[in-house]
Design an enzyme around this catalytic site. Structure first.
Site, PDB file in Angstrom:
ATOM      1  CG  ASP A   1      -0.234   0.191   2.986  1.00  0.00           C
ATOM      2  OD1 ASP A   1       0.760  -0.662   3.127  1.00  0.00           O
ATOM      3  OD2 ASP A   1      -0.356   0.654   3.485  1.00  0.00           O
TER       4      ASP A   1
ATOM      5  CD  GLU B   1       4.249   0.846   6.574  1.00  0.00           C
ATOM      6  OE1 GLU B   1       5.106   1.231   7.711  1.00  0.00           O
ATOM      7  OE2 GLU B   1       4.247   1.828   6.090  1.00  0.00           O
TER       8      GLU B   1
END
Lengths: 478, 478
Positions: B102, B168
């Protein structure tokens, strides 16, 4: 100028017309004249036209004066100032009255128990609705007083000049310039000014207000890094602007309200014996302030110190910090530039420039003590002078007699801690005495949900405004 | 376990495949897998599927593991963890690698010079695009290393376990529980862990990172009145929560970063001669920090103190105040309840509970000194332990040799001031040594506009990851 005025006919006509006067207030409350919301501007203008039409029906000469475009929102016209004259008899005194026809925002969903733009009259006399007490009730009070005189066949005792604005809840945009421009024109004949746009100190005893504190608002700006930093990466290596700012802000005032800046308290007019005795009789208790605070966290434990703390001594409040993290949650930012906001409420004989100098000097000294490499700026955002009128003027003594006549009690002579800048503008522009003559009580909740005006305060308030004008006519020049 | 690995075939294949590896990065950057934006969740999932498909094409066994609903946003599924295994030879070491697929939010209008979700390769080698360096480049680095081995016909030296998450940049929601649940299952065989998700200290010299500070985040809440107050009405009569809070916050740390809370510095592990000498050789100058700060407002004037301030000493930062006025402009509010936020970056041998106790005790003492009637609360919002690994472990010595082989220079052994909580989770769950092996440099701007990865860092980084695995295979047990 004669003795005690004959008021019984007027008073009984006010009682008789009460249902009509409540209808008039209901019609005004039904117009959501919210000056802060762009989409409501047509309603604000509609409210101005409503006043124009009601005034014309009463035989007043009315003008709607445009104020141009709204600064910063040039697609919006400011609502007009409604000015009116009722009576033009050179042998009578001329009283200039001010009020405003715009209101604070309100939505049922804010927590109102009733529809905010429907006047709801409760059995206990509470008349709920946005603008009921601030300031449509008092504004219509003047109109109702005219109508009751006409219907009672009582001669109106003065010439009345009226000035009703539509931007009061949004900083009275454009009004100061208008007042100054009209001081030798529309407002030329004014012998005194009366403003009904504040509140009793409590709920039972009327007051006349002769003083307001000023307000100087300051920014302290501390900057260092080029952009916001991550505290993991830079914590422990960079001098943080927020650390410096908080230390400087922490040096301005203590928990007990004691201002730490030298040169502020030194400017305050000494308390005279005469002034001190004024406080003893004022209807106010520590329970009153505890109730309005919602807590017992007062600085003082006695009434006199509390009233003096509010009215005749300066105070310093820290409002907040721009540029720092202000959301709920946890963000590990080191803000690069932070702006602390605080204000000082000013009182006689404080001088704006001297106060600004004392603030700048002290803040710079405190910052210098830190030995920081960051950059400091300190500057006033806006300043405003305090106002104190002479409560011995005929304008006040007439009002005091009217209060005694209507309410059966001598009014408290009060000041207020906040500022109503238009008061000072009228005083400075006309050079005449200004009186603040409130209609509503301390529990009306002017800017809150469930704003109300008590029916008793409305009805007796109409009598008070009319009676005041009769005593003004009768009062010798002081 | 033999001598110096033969790497030339692998290296030249990486050079040959560079155009393809850049295409792979471009395909990944083109998927706007922003975990913080609900509307982008399908793109995050799409990015997980992209990795799955690329890994399968390379012959890895891949699983997408669901993490359930997103806490607080139950209409959203968390993106899956992509776990994969490449190789299952009991005679080889097994290395567990972690990365995330991400990215941070990005809009061209934020100030990007190029389209953030189009990888733009400049003539000077800068490859601009959101996620290029954080963390798609390093994640694809592992895949590219596998492919180059296959195409060069070089035996892959270890078994590789991969764990790539998709949350994250939004707190790694759900990951800790997953890692702990899989410690004796999917992650059972891991002999060591390698994470490529941080950055070189500068732009020219690679580093290996063996330590991170922890972070304890605190709130100080001061309340008094029942609701926000107007400073005109209540200034000078009420004890203001903001005054108290600012005074307490101002007592926590000074301009020079010195923490004023007793019991914090006392917990810090003493500096040994051995550790101190480590700092001398590190490639870092005061110009570096001045450049990244965007100013010269550092606490220290020398490199060693600055690095120690960042890495091995605790720091205390004030982040902001919730509940106070934080907008531009001037509002005369006395906030009824204000919550000050600050955090302490923690280091060996600080203990979380002891630190919390020291903070609570000191804050309460400082508040008590004010003699205020307001109410104080102080509590940690979250806490996180520091992490320090042994840089003498074979995991580090293998990486050091790989750096020398690829970059021709011995790496700096560094710590970081921030926290990467997953590091500690992997260490605690697996009980194995964890290495942070960065690919990008300090100027990559991971969370900023114009994020980039230098082509050189990408290509040599792929070689480094592969070489590291060969040296891991060759390194004796330490």
């Amino acid at each position: 100028m004669a003795g005690a005025p004959q008021l019984d006919g007027f008073f009984s006509k006010v009682d008789e017309l009460t249902p009509k006067f409540i209808e008039r207030l209901a019609a005004a409350v039904a117009i959501p004249s919210i000056s802060a919301e762009d989409a409501r501007r047509p309603d604000v203008v509609r409210m101005g036209h409503f006043l124009e039409s009601e005034l014309k029906a009463l035989g007043a000469e009315v003008e709607l004066r445009p104020l141009g475009k709204q600064p910063g929102k040039e697609h919006l016209d400011l609502p007009p100032v409604v000015v009116a004259r009722y009576g033009n008899d050179k042998s009578k005194r001329t009283i200039l009255v001010y009020g405003h026809y715009d209101v604070q925002p309100a939505e049922k969903s804010d927590g109102w128990n009733t529809e905010p733009f429907e006047l709801t009259v409760k059995e206990d006399g509470k008349m709920l609705g946005r603008g009921s007490t601030d300031d449509k009730g008092p504004v219509l009070g003047w109109l109702n007083a005219i109508e009751a005189h006409q219907k009672a066949g009582v001669d109106f005792p003065v010439n009345l000049l009226m000035c009703f604005e539509g931007m009061e809840e949004y900083g009275s945009e454009g009004l100061d310039d208008f007042i100054i421009a009209e001081k030798d024109k529309y407002f030329k004949d004014a012998d005194a000014v009366c403003i009904s746009d504040n509140y009793w100190l409590g709920t039972e005893k009327p007051c006349l207000t002769y003083g307001l504190r000023g307000c100087n608002y300051y920014s302290i700006e501390v900057s260092g890094p080029g952009a916001d930093l991550h505290s993991g990466v830079f914590g422990g290596t960079a001098q943080e602007p927020m650390t410096d700012l908080v230390r400087v802000m922490g040096s301005l005032v203590d928990t007990h309200g004691k201002i730490q800046i030298p040169g502020i308290m030194e400017q305050v007019a000494p308390l005279t014996k005469e002034e001190e005795t004024l406080y003893d009789g004022i209807s106010f208790t520590m329970d009153n302030i505890h109730e309005s605070l919602g807590s017992k966290t007062t600085i003082f434990e006695d009434k006199k110190s509390t009233l003096m703390g509010r009215w005749r001594y300066p105070s310093l409040s820290l409002h907040g910090i721009e540029g720092a993290y202000s959301q709920p949650g946890a963000k590990t930012v080191i803000p690069a530039k932070v702006i602390g906001k605080f204000s000082i409420r000013t009182v006689p004989d404080m001088d704006i420039d001297t106060t600004n100098e004392c603030v700048a000097k002290y803040v710079k000294e405190q910052f210098a003590k830190l030995g920081s490499k960051n950059t400091l700026k300190v500057y006033p955002q806006h300043t405003g002078k305090w106002w104190v009128a002479s409560p011995k003027h005929w304008n006040f003594s007439a009002a005091a007699k009217a209060v005694e006549r209507v309410w059966g009690v001598a009014p408290d002579f009060t000041r207020e801690g906040g500022s109503i800048p238009v008061t000072l503008t009228f005083e400075q522009a006309t050079g005449k005495n200004v009186l603040l003559l409130p209609m509503g009580s301390s529990t009306d909740g002017a800017h809150s949900i469930n704003e109300k005006l008590d029916k008793r305060n409305y009805v007796e308030g109409i009598k008070l405004l009319g009676a005041y004008l009769h005593y003004v006519a009768a009062e010798p020049t002081s």
